[in-house]
Design a protein around this motif. Sequence first.
Motif, short mmCIF file in Angstrom:
data_model
loop_
_atom_site.label_atom_id
_atom_site.label_comp_id
_atom_site.label_asym_id
_atom_site.label_seq_id
_atom_site.Cartn_x
_atom_site.Cartn_y
_atom_site.Cartn_z
N LYS A 50 51.48 43.13 45.48
CA LYS A 50 51.93 44.39 44.65
C LYS A 50 51.57 43.90 43.24
O LYS A 50 50.96 44.78 42.48
CB LYS A 50 53.43 44.72 44.84
N LEU A 51 51.78 42.68 42.67
CA LEU A 51 51.59 42.19 41.53
C LEU A 51 49.89 42.32 41.26
O LEU A 51 49.45 42.45 39.99
CB LEU A 51 52.10 40.84 41.21
N ASP A 52 49.12 41.67 42.04
CA ASP A 52 47.82 41.81 41.88
C ASP A 52 47.50 43.22 41.97
O ASP A 52 46.55 43.47 41.16
CB ASP A 52 46.94 41.13 43.29
N GLN A 53 47.86 44.00 42.79
CA GLN A 53 47.30 45.45 42.77
C GLN A 53 47.63 46.09 41.11
O GLN A 53 46.81 46.79 40.58
CB GLN A 53 47.97 46.28 43.73
N LEU A 54 48.86 45.69 40.65
CA LEU A 54 49.29 46.33 39.27
C LEU A 54 48.22 45.93 38.39
O LEU A 54 47.91 46.52 37.32
CB LEU A 54 50.48 45.95 39.44
N GLU A 55 48.02 44.63 38.52
CA GLU A 55 47.04 44.11 37.28
C GLU A 55 45.75 44.79 37.45
O GLU A 55 44.86 44.77 36.39
CB GLU A 55 46.90 42.45 37.66
N LYS A 56 45.06 44.87 38.49
CA LYS A 56 43.97 45.32 38.84
C LYS A 56 44.02 46.81 38.32
O LYS A 56 42.88 47.28 37.47
CB LYS A 56 43.70 45.51 40.43
N ASN A 57 45.06 47.68 38.43
CA ASN A 57 45.25 49.00 37.95
C ASN A 57 45.19 48.76 36.48
O ASN A 57 44.61 49.82 35.65
CB ASN A 57 46.61 49.46 38.44
N LEU A 58 45.73 47.64 35.97
CA LEU A 58 45.71 47.52 34.33
C LEU A 58 44.53 47.47 33.70
O LEU A 58 44.05 47.93 32.86
CB LEU A 58 46.91 46.53 34.08
N GLU A 59 43.55 46.65 34.55
CA GLU A 59 42.05 46.49 34.03
C GLU A 59 41.54 47.57 34.03
O GLU A 59 40.71 47.86 33.12
CB GLU A 59 41.63 45.41 34.92
N LEU A 60 41.57 48.36 35.18
CA LEU A 60 40.87 49.99 35.05
C LEU A 60 41.21 50.45 33.95
O LEU A 60 40.53 51.28 33.40
CB LEU A 60 41.14 50.38 36.30
N LYS A 61 42.54 50.67 33.68
CA LYS A 61 42.98 51.19 32.44
C LYS A 61 42.50 50.97 31.24
O LYS A 61 42.15 51.69 30.29
CB LYS A 61 44.67 51.39 32.46
N PHE A 62 42.28 49.66 30.89
CA PHE A 62 41.73 49.32 29.82
C PHE A 62 40.22 49.69 29.40
O PHE A 62 39.85 49.92 28.46
CB PHE A 62 41.62 47.52 29.71
N ASP A 63 39.68 49.84 30.78
CA ASP A 63 38.22 50.49 30.63
C ASP A 63 37.87 51.78 30.03
O ASP A 63 36.93 52.19 29.47
CB ASP A 63 37.63 50.34 32.04
#
Length: 592
Positions: free
Chosen positions: A247-260
Motif C-alpha cells: 500500500k505504501l509503495d502504491q501511494l508513493e507511485k501515485n505521488l510521483e505521477l502527481k508530481f509530473d
Amino acid sequence: MTSSYPSDSAISVRSLHSESNMSLRSTFSLHEEEEDTEPQVFAEQPSVKLCCQLCCNVFKDPVITTCGHTFCRRCALTSDKCPVDAAKLTVVVNNIAVAEQIGELFIHCKYGCRAVGMAGKPGAYEVDPLGCPFTIKLSTRKEHEASCDYRPVRCPNNPSCPPLLTMNLEAHLKECEHIKCPHSKYGCTFIGNQDTYETHLEVCKFEGLKEFLQQTDDRFHEMQLTLAQKDQDIAFLRSMLGKLSEKLDQLEKNLELKFDVLDENQSKLSEDLMEFRRDASMLNDELSHINARLNMGILGSYDPQQIFKCKGTFVGHQGPVWCLCVYSTGDLLFSGSSDKTIKVWDTCTTYKCQKTLEGHDGIVLALCIQGNRLYSGSADCTIIVWDIQTLQKVNTIRAHDNPVCTLVSSHNMLFSGSLKAIKVWDIVGTELKLKKELTGLNHWVRALVASQNHLYSGSYQTIKIWDIRSLECVHVLQTSGGSVYSIAVTNHHIVCGTYENLIHVWDIESKEQVRTLTGHVGTVYALAVISTPDQTKVFSASYDRSLRVWSMDNMICTQTLLRHQGSVTALAVSRGRLFSGAVDSTVKVWTC
C-alpha cells in the motif's frame, strides 16, 4: 477367513444356500474370507437366519435391498441379482435388528483359539485349551481382547526379551535383566534387574532431581507451545507488513505521477500531497508498531534497551542535508547542505545550532575531521579547511575538476573522491599538499572508508581496496546493483550499499561475499557501524525515507526507523548515538 471346531462346546458354522434348500455347515465366519483378519470361533451354532445367502457366512454389516431380502453390504454391492427372486440388488437401508442379533452371538476370545492346518482350509481355527477360556459377545470382543490376560505383549524394557502373555508380564518384570532407569531419557545408562534397580535408585544422581527435571520438561513443553504461537503471530504480522508495504509503495507511485502534472494543476496537487502525507504518517506509525512487534518475535525476549528511538530533531538548514560529521571531543555535530552552508550543532545539552559556516559556492557534499581541523568538500570542486576551535576558515584548495563527493582521513593523509579519481593529500598544518592521484576508477567515487591500514573506495559495481602505506590497489570486489553509494567496515565484514537498493556483505578476511541484505526500496545512501563487545549493528539510510538496523550476528533487520519526511542521505555515530540527515532539511538523533 473360515473357522472350524471339532468340539461340542465351541462350534463354528457356515451356511450354504441354494434356490430350493438351505442347510447348515459346521463352520461360520463373521467376515468374508478375504477381509477377516482375526479368528472367529462361535460358542454355539448361529441361526441360519443370520447367514447371508450370497456368501454363506454370518452377516457382516447387514443391509435390506429393494427386493426385501437381507445380505451383507459388500455382497449386495458386488452381486447383480438376488439369489432368491433374481431381482436387481440395490441397497435401501441398514438392517439394524439383524446387526444387533449378530452382536449378541458368543464367540471365543481370539487369544483362546489356534489355527488348524486342514487341507483346503488354511484359515481354519479351533479352541486352544491352553489359551483364554472366556467366551464373549461379538459386540464386546474388542473391549475384552484389549485387556485379555492371554494377550501377547513385549517386554517394555527390551524388545529382545521373549514374547510374554499379559498375565506373566508383572512376574517377568521382577526378574527381567534389562530394566532401565526411569531417568534414562535424561542420560542415565543403568540397565539391570529388579534388585539392582532398587539399589540404583538410591544412588542415581537423577533421582534427587526428578521433580526439577519434571518441572523442566513441563516448562519446555509450555515454551514449545508458546514458540508455536509466536510463529503464528510472526506469520500474521509478516502478512500484514507485506500488505502495508504494498500500500505504501502504491501511494508513493501515485505521488510521483502527481508530481509530473505539478505545472498543470498546482493547487490540486498540493491538496493531494497533504492527504498523502496524512495517510503516509498513519501508515508509518502502524508500520513502526508492527516492526517492533515483529522484532520481538524474531529476537525472542523483548529488550527495550536495544530499540532505537528518535530523541530529537535539528532544524535550521534551508535545503537537503548531504553529509554529517561528529567531533566527539567537543560534542559537536557538523552538517553540510544544499544551502551551501555547514551548520555546527551542540549534541550535548541544547541541540541548537551554534554557528553557520559559509564559504562554499556549491552544495556541501562531504565532511571529515582530522585532529582539530574540519575538511569540507563541495560541488564547487574545492576543499575548505576549518579550525574547529575558532570555527573559522583557514584555507581553500581547488581540489578537483569535478564535485568533491567524499572525504576521509587516515595516517595524517586526506583522501578525496570525485569523478574517476581519488586524490591523496598530505596534511601539513593548515596546508594540503597533493601526494598522489589514484586512478583506474570507472565512475564517480561516492564512498571512501579508511580502516586500519586499508582504504576502501566504491564506484560503479566495484569496491577497490588500497594499501594506505603503499597507496597501491591490493584487491577488487565486484558487486551488483549499480554504483556503490556507501561503504562500512566492521571487525569481520565489508558492507556496501548500492544504487539499486541492495546491501552486499563480504568476509573481511577471505574477501568472499557472504550475504546480500534486502529490504530497502530505494538507493542505500549511507552506512554506519556501532560495535560493542556483545554485538555489532550496521545502520543503513535510504532513498525510501527509512533507516534500517541490521544485526551482523545473524544478518537480519532488527528495526526500521521511520521519522524523516524525505530520503535519508547521511549518517554519523558517536557514543552510541546515531545521527541521520535527510532531504527534508533536518537532522535527527537516535538512541536506545
